[in-house]
Design a protein around this motif. Structure first.
Motif: not given
Length: 489
Positions: A347-349, A351-352, A373-377, A379
């Motif tokens: 979910l974080f790879t 992430g933006t 930390t940031m979620y990717n799409q 996530g």
């Protein structure tokens, strides 16, 4: 002045000959020095001690400060006989667990009496490793590694490790010399063999031998010891008062902040103005707004909440205010991760999109401006986006931390989002108000694998509601006062 600085001042006066007056009838330290050297020579000749070849002569440029004319400077190795200890091999059990106390620095109370040790050695170790040489009760010990200059007096016969020395004054029939050294060595051992301080460094055999000791006549030493023992209890009393004051100063900014917030939600921070209407009128507007949103399908109709009872009310509020439940005046819901565990790396790879966690709320000091930390799409798709301005409240781990989002973000189910119905209500007022509920929420939390609070309980908490105009004046006043509390820190 800290207690340690005050104690150091007393000891500094003592070793400079300024703590008690000098008395000509007590003779001079030169006479005592001669007696010490005579005794040292006798012990060397009889083979009871070894001649110390590490001792250097004293020159003017090695003397750190002036002393009275009746005193003399003497090297530590010329004043006492001392011996270092040993540590038997740990891997060999035959040395350990006997009935002979073995002293480490951790056993030594600071400037106190040593009654017991954590470890002991066997008679075999005493014979083969320590040569049957015991440090008898009454011996002065000093550490010279790690905690340099810690002193203790043995109350039991013992041996000790190689970071400690046993100290035996060469001339000391009355024990005066031992007690004089007991008080001054922790201070004097920080000077080493020159004017340059050695604090924090390890002494060795040569630097120990060459420690410079200011030596008064024996009778004056006795008076110095008596004066120190008269003053140190007063220093201890000062330390107790100083500690209380430091604790008060440390807690004061946070206590002041809590007090200001408490005044705010009790209606005591700003005055009430009749022309601003009542909370009951505002509440009726809120209910009309909710009915509109339900009709338009923008929110779901919730189950009716029970009336607030007297037992639920934690404090009194102004007559123009009213008690409400949070779910009656805004949306209250947990963060979520619908399809996967919230910590799933997938979910974080790359992430933006900001993903807020409990630590981000705890560190925010009112407004969340950063994320860890940031979620990717993927996530974001299996979570929910909360808009900037949302009040975030932690309900697990650190219970009751509150802050407002400065940006759109997702967060896990350990964080609750609250959005008051706008423009009828002010999120900022509820953020500040919820800060006052931290202790209440913490008491309500239940312990499972980790501390947390059920959102059904949270949604039913009784909360004070002022008129909207008063909410805005309260927020403005808080934003004026709370930064002053931060500056006090």
């Amino acid at each position: 002045m800290t207690p340690q600085e005050l104690k150091n001042s007393v000891l500094q006066l003592a070793i400079q000959g300024r703590l008690v007056e000098q008395r000509p009838e007590e003779g001079t330290a030169g006479e005592l020095f001669a007696q010490i050297q005579e005794e040292k020579q006798r012990l060397v000749q009889e083979g009871k001690i070894k001649a110390n070849k590490k001792i250097e002569p004293i020159s003017d440029d090695t003397i750190p400060f002036d002393i009275p004319d009746s005193w003399v400077w003497i090297r530590f190795g010329n004043l006492v006989n001392y011996s270092m200890g040993k540590t038997p091999p740990r891997a060999e059990s035959e040395w350990w667990g006997g009935d002979i106390p073995w002293v480490s620095i951790a056993d030594m109370p600071e400037s106190g009496h040593l009654h017991e040790t954590k470890e002991s050695v066997t008679p075999t170790a005493f014979d083969k490793k320590f040569g049957n040489k015991i440090s008898p009760a009454g011996t002065l010990l000093m550490s010279f590694k790690l905690t340099v200059g810690r002193v203790s007096i043995l109350d039991v016969d013992a041996v000790h490790n190689e970071a400690i020395i046993s100290i035996h004054p060469l001339v000391d029939d009355t024990g005066t010399e031992k007690m004089y050294l007991f008080y001054i060595l922790p201070f004097i051992s920080q000077f080493g063999e020159s004017k340059n301080a050695i604090k924090g460094k390890t002494l060795n055999d040569a630097s120990i031998s060459n420690l410079l000791i200011p030596l008064p006549p024996l009778s004056e030493q006795k008076r110095i010891v008596a004066k120190i023992e008269e003053l140190l209890p007063l220093v201890d009393r000062y330390e107790a008062a100083w500690t209380r004051l430091e604790d008060f100063n440390r807690r004061f900014p946070e206590d002041m902040k809590k007090s200001i917030l408490q005044h705010a939600i009790q209606g005591k921070l700003v005055e009430q103005r009749p022309e601003e209407g009542t909370a009951q009128e505002l509440y009726e507007q809120i209910q009309a707004e909710k009915r509109r949103l339900i009709k338009e399908g923008k929110i779901k109709k919730e189950k009716p909440l029970p009336e607030i009872t007297e037992d639920e009310i934690p404090f009194e509020i102004p007559e123009s205010w009213m008690w409400v439940r949070l779910q009656q005046i805004g949306e209250l819901s947990r963060g979520r991760s619908q399809k996967r565990p919230r910590n799933d790396p997938a979910l974080f790879t790359n992430g933006t999109f900001p993903f807020i966690q409990t630590g981000d709320v705890a560190r925010a000091n009112g407004h969340i401006a950063h994320w860890t930390t940031m979620y990717n799409q993927e996530g974001v798709a299996q979570s929910r986006i909360w808009p900037a301005g949302t009040v975030c409240l932690t309900i697990a781990a650190n219970i009751g931390d509150v802050a407002i989002l400065n940006f759109d973000a997702c967060f896990p189910d350990s964080v609750v989002g609250f959005n008051a119905y706008r423009p009828i209500l002010s999120n900022e007022f509820f953020m500040y108000g919820l800060m006052c509920y931290k202790t209440i929420l913490d008491k309500m939390s239940r312990s499972t694998a980790q501390k947390n609070i059920n959102i059904d309980i949270l949604s039913q908490i009784a909360f004070p509601l002022p008129p909207l105009a008063e909410q805005k004046r309260i927020v403005a006043r808080l934003e004026e006062l709370l930064p002053l509390c931060e500056r006090l820190k």
